[in-house]
Design an enzyme around this catalytic site. Structure first.
Site, short mmCIF file in Angstrom:
data_model
loop_
_atom_site.label_atom_id
_atom_site.label_comp_id
_atom_site.label_asym_id
_atom_site.label_seq_id
_atom_site.Cartn_x
_atom_site.Cartn_y
_atom_site.Cartn_z
N ASP A 10 -3.87 6.33 12.62
CA ASP A 10 -2.72 5.91 11.82
C ASP A 10 -1.61 5.52 12.79
OD1 ASP A 10 -1.15 5.67 9.35
OD2 ASP A 10 -0.01 7.35 10.16
N GLY A 43 4.40 -0.95 9.76
CA GLY A 43 4.64 -1.66 8.49
C GLY A 43 5.69 -2.75 8.55
N GLU A 152 9.95 10.95 6.03
CA GLU A 152 9.83 11.69 7.30
C GLU A 152 11.04 12.57 7.55
OE1 GLU A 152 8.43 9.65 10.76
OE2 GLU A 152 6.69 8.82 9.69
N CYS A 185 0.63 3.17 0.77
CA CYS A 185 1.22 3.58 2.05
C CYS A 185 0.97 5.08 2.21
CB CYS A 185 2.72 3.29 2.07
SG CYS A 185 3.57 3.98 3.50
N THR A 186 0.66 5.48 3.43
CA THR A 186 0.30 6.88 3.69
C THR A 186 1.36 7.89 3.23
OG1 THR A 186 1.22 6.46 5.89
CG2 THR A 186 -1.20 6.49 5.67
N HIS A 187 2.64 7.47 3.27
CA HIS A 187 3.72 8.43 3.03
C HIS A 187 4.01 8.66 1.54
CE1 HIS A 187 4.31 7.59 7.23
NE2 HIS A 187 5.41 8.33 7.31
N1 DGL Z 1 1.07 4.39 7.93
C1 DGL Z 1 1.80 3.25 7.43
C2 DGL Z 1 1.06 2.68 6.21
O1 DGL Z 1 0.35 3.37 5.52
C3 DGL Z 1 3.22 3.61 7.07
C4 DGL Z 1 4.09 3.84 8.28
C5 DGL Z 1 4.26 2.59 9.11
O2 DGL Z 1 4.93 1.63 8.68
O3 DGL Z 1 3.69 2.55 10.19
O4 DGL Z 1 1.20 1.52 5.94
#
Ligand code: DGL
Length: 284
Positions: A10, A43, A152, A185-187
């Site tokens: 990631d 992103g 975060e 998105c992961t978050h």
């Molecule tokens: N891990 C990214 C996603 O799922 C989110 C964080 C980033 O922008 O790097 O798109």
């Protein structure tokens, strides 16, 4: 049976939401995680840069001789996986296709709204994946550029500032009466309640769980599931600030993280996996 690890990468710590789902789904599997904390976020970056970073992340993870690589990052899945997969010696799974398939299943023909980073939205990867399965489903997308930093920071679903921001992002979408809000998105799973509360008629679908199920199926088809009987381990590697990763990552993983190693640039950058630079066609 196969006790080689599953490798996950990631842009930073968000992919731990995918690790959490993987551990729930497949407690026997040992996972090696790489979080590119030195170069996060992906992103807001261009396709060419994300592709290059994803290639380097995979290159690093191949040193652990994994049986499968999972791109937990939605942005890397959307922009890089299709290009990278044919060059890699192990199967690769992204989160976009499993998430899209689950969204279609739960939407039952109603519109799907995808929330994602600016780069994922511009790539159109989610609408393409959804319409490849269900061409008549209406898909709308909304980028939420400030959500990653706020989450975060520790702001959760009850936080008034986060709720105001989510309400603004969802304003255009609410009128379209989506049947599914797809968290691309992961978050975003960490604030799923705030998102769901604003669109109560919609189901909130998270790509992480669908990806864990798809990973299990892929391994089962190859007779490559581990036989370690609930003894799967997690080793994390990060390109910067392991202390912050430990402190904040626990919220994403759902429990404290112990085993985190800092990979210095000298250790990380070795020979390119693929030789010539990628991306000349897709990222022009
Ligand atoms: N891990 C990214 C996603 O799922 C989110 C964080 C980033 O922008 O790097 O798109």
């Amino acid at each position: 049976m196969n006790d080689q690890p599953v490798a996950v990468f990631d842009s930073g710590l968000g992919g731990l939401t995918v690790v959490r789902a993987l551990q729930r789904q497949m407690p026997n599997e040992s996972i090696v995680y790489f979080g590119d904390t030195a170069r996060v976020p992906y992103g807001t970056k261009t396709c060419r840069t994300v592709l290059q970073f994803a290639e380097q992340d995979c290159n690093f993870l191949l040193r652990f001789d994994p049986k499968l690589i999972i791109a937990a990052c939605n942005t890397a899945s959307a922009l890089a996986i299709d290009e990278l997969a044919p060059h890699l010696p192990v199967p690769v799974l992204g989160v976009v296709r499993p998430g899209a398939a689950e969204a279609v299943r739960q939407a039952r023909g109603r519109p799907i709204a995808v929330l994602a980073t600016p780069a994922t939205v511009s790539s159109e990867a989610y609408p393409r994946a959804i319409q490849a399965i269900a061409p008549h489903i209406a898909v709308t997308q909304q980028q939420c550029p400030s959500l990653v930093a706020m989450i975060e920071e520790g702001r959760g679903s009850e936080d008034p500032i986060l709720r105001m921001l989510v309400a603004e992002y969802l304003e255009g979408i609410r009128g379209l009466s989506p049947g599914v809000i797809l968290l691309g998105c992961t978050h975003y799973p960490l604030v799923a309640d705030a998102i769901g509360a604003l669109v109560p008629q919609a189901r909130v679908v998270d790509s992480a769980q669908a990806t864990a199920i798809a990973a299990q199926q892929m391994l089962a088809e190859r007779d490559a599931l581990s036989g370690a009987c609930g003894r799967g381990t997690l080793r994390c590697y990060v390109s910067d600030n392991p202390q912050r990763f430990r402190e904040i990552g626990g919220r994403f993983l759902g429990r404290p993280i112990r085993d985190v190693t800092w990979v210095t640039p000298e250790q990380f950058f070795q020979e390119s996996l693929l030789g010539a630079p990628l991306g000349s066609d897709r990222c022009a």
